[in-house]
Enzyme design. Structure first.
Site, mmCIF file in Angstrom:
data_model
loop_
_atom_site.group_PDB
_atom_site.id
_atom_site.type_symbol
_atom_site.label_atom_id
_atom_site.label_comp_id
_atom_site.label_asym_id
_atom_site.label_seq_id
_atom_site.Cartn_x
_atom_site.Cartn_y
_atom_site.Cartn_z
ATOM 1 N N CYS A 79 46.833 32.551 49.031
ATOM 2 C CA CYS A 79 46.704 31.787 50.403
ATOM 3 C C CYS A 79 45.301 31.112 50.800
ATOM 4 O O CYS A 79 45.174 30.424 51.455
ATOM 5 C CB CYS A 79 47.286 32.462 51.516
ATOM 6 S SG CYS A 79 46.157 34.337 51.897
ATOM 7 N N HIS B 273 52.528 36.384 58.359
ATOM 8 C CA HIS B 273 51.985 34.845 58.042
ATOM 9 C C HIS B 273 52.862 34.114 57.633
ATOM 10 O O HIS B 273 52.788 33.461 56.460
ATOM 11 C CB HIS B 273 50.651 35.204 57.066
ATOM 12 C CG HIS B 273 49.887 33.827 57.222
ATOM 13 N ND1 HIS B 273 49.731 32.876 58.209
ATOM 14 C CD2 HIS B 273 48.682 33.402 56.497
ATOM 15 C CE1 HIS B 273 48.797 31.991 58.043
ATOM 16 N NE2 HIS B 273 48.076 32.372 56.907
ATOM 17 N N ASP C 122 46.505 38.077 47.221
ATOM 18 C CA ASP C 122 45.624 38.036 48.463
ATOM 19 C C ASP C 122 44.574 38.960 48.411
ATOM 20 O O ASP C 122 44.299 39.748 47.610
ATOM 21 C CB ASP C 122 46.659 38.226 49.515
ATOM 22 C CG ASP C 122 45.865 37.753 50.913
ATOM 23 O OD1 ASP C 122 44.724 37.080 51.085
ATOM 24 O OD2 ASP C 122 46.318 38.132 52.148
HETATM 25 N N1 NVA Z 1 45.625 38.838 54.476
HETATM 26 C C1 NVA Z 1 44.694 37.881 54.971
HETATM 27 C C2 NVA Z 1 45.340 36.456 55.001
HETATM 28 C C3 NVA Z 1 44.096 35.398 55.249
HETATM 29 C C4 NVA Z 1 45.008 33.936 55.224
HETATM 30 C C5 NVA Z 1 44.085 38.178 56.248
HETATM 31 O O1 NVA Z 1 44.713 38.498 57.346
HETATM 32 O O2 NVA Z 1 42.796 38.265 56.553
HETATM 33 N N1 CP Z 2 45.484 30.659 54.503
HETATM 34 C C1 CP Z 2 44.980 30.887 55.460
HETATM 35 O O1 CP Z 2 45.753 30.922 56.532
HETATM 36 O O2 CP Z 2 43.744 30.263 55.769
HETATM 37 P P1 CP Z 2 42.826 30.319 57.022
HETATM 38 O O3 CP Z 2 42.484 31.665 57.440
HETATM 39 O O4 CP Z 2 41.313 29.533 56.598
HETATM 40 O O5 CP Z 2 43.651 29.715 58.099
#
Ligand code: NVA
Ligand code: CP
Length: 297
Positions: A256, A128, A216
């Site tokens: 995040c 990400h 997270d």
């Molecule tokens: N690790 C999480 C981040 C969300 C922004 C996911 O991938 O769902």
């Molecule tokens: N942190 C983040 O990527 O949030 P969203 O899933 O809301 O885009």
């Protein structure tokens, strides 16, 4: 010249990534300085839900007088089996940049391989990178350079954790990860960064003397069926005020978002001054604007 992509933090020269973050800080105080992107269109292809990433991209394009369009696999032919390579060839003849949120990271690589325009990873199962631009901007705004600092990651060795591993080399910090034994990040990625990244199963050890503590969710998008199993595996990995007290006195806390209060972070910590999660979320827009400016010009 080949088209630049941003699938991970390592796709651009480190000096350019640092410049994008500096530019984001500048654009936050002087939004009018952003380059005009009129007649430019950003294509967004999202296979997973999003609030921050999508809104940040769309608002950034609007503020630069450009446009964006939002596709999902459900409302495009991707969901009916059109190959990713064909979608890339077609879309990249019409739009100027594509941001894509996928499950398999390889889908992004396949799209980028056939795209005539820059492709941005808006989150994959593995990385990400856009979130890291905002996180680095937020640390620098609050504490100055992150070079030489100590960062603690507490929780899943997921896409965010793996992006922190990449960031540790780009931004030159030490990263101490604490994850349950079966939830460590990719072993090859760890091996390639063993000079500055350590892994243990002890949150207390990871957080000791940290300048920044990050966590997270325990179950990422696509892992919903593992939630019960993960709640048990991660039970000792909640970041609380008590855990934060082992970090430096001026340590910051980041997440995040979206956060699950009472799971990976206590509600109380999220609302402390040390928690900069709202600045972090706002900075998604400024940093993605700076990234778009870089890739579109
Ligand atoms: N690790 C999480 C981040 C969300 C922004 C996911 O991938 O769902
Ligand atoms: N942190 C983040 O990527 O949030 P969203 O899933 O809301 O885009």
């Amino acid at each position: 010249m080949s088209v630049p992509h941003f699938l991970t933090l390592l796709d651009l020269p480190s000096s350019d990534v640092l410049e994008i973050v500096s530019r984001a800080i500048e654009l936050k105080t002087n939004p009018a300085a952003a380059n005009n992107q009129s007649r430019k269109t950003l294509g967004l292809i999202f296979e997973k839900s999003s609030t921050r990433t999508r809104v940040a991209f769309e608002v950034a394009m609007t503020q630069m007088n450009g446009a964006s369009l939002f596709l999902t696999s459900g409302n495009s032919q991707l969901g009916r089996g059109e190959p990713i390579e064909d979608a890339a060839r077609v879309l990249s003849r019409m739009v100027d940049c594509v941001a894509m949120r996928t499950f398999a990271h390889n889908d992004l690589e396949r799209f980028a391989a056939y795209s005539r325009v820059p492709v941005i990873n808006a989150l994959s199962n593995d990385f990400h990178p856009c979130q890291l631009l905002a996180d680095m901007q937020t640390f620098i705004e609050h504490r100055g350079s992150i070079s030489g600092k100590r960062v603690a990651w507490v929780g899943d060795g997921n896409n965010m954790c793996q992006s922190y591993i990449n960031a540790s080399s780009v931004f030159d910090f030490e990263l101490n990860i604490a994850s349950p034994a079966d939830f460590s990040p990719d072993s090859d990625l760890l091996a390639a960064n063993s000079d500055r990244v350590s892994v243990s199963t002890s949150p207390r050890q990871a957080v000791a003397d940290a300048d920044l503590v990050v966590t997270d969710v325990w179950a990422s998008m696509g892992q919903e069926s593992e939630k019960a199993k993960r709640l048990i595996a991660f039970a000792d990995f909640e970041v609380s005020g008590e855990l934060m007290s082992l970090a430096k006195a001026d340590a910051l806390f980041m997440h995040c978002l979206p956060a699950h209060r009472g799971e990976e972070v206590t509600a109380e910590l999220l609302d402390r001054d040390a928690s900069v999660v709202w600045d972090e979320a706002e900075n998604r827009m400024h940093s993605q604007k700076a990234l778009l400016e870089y890739l579109l010009n």
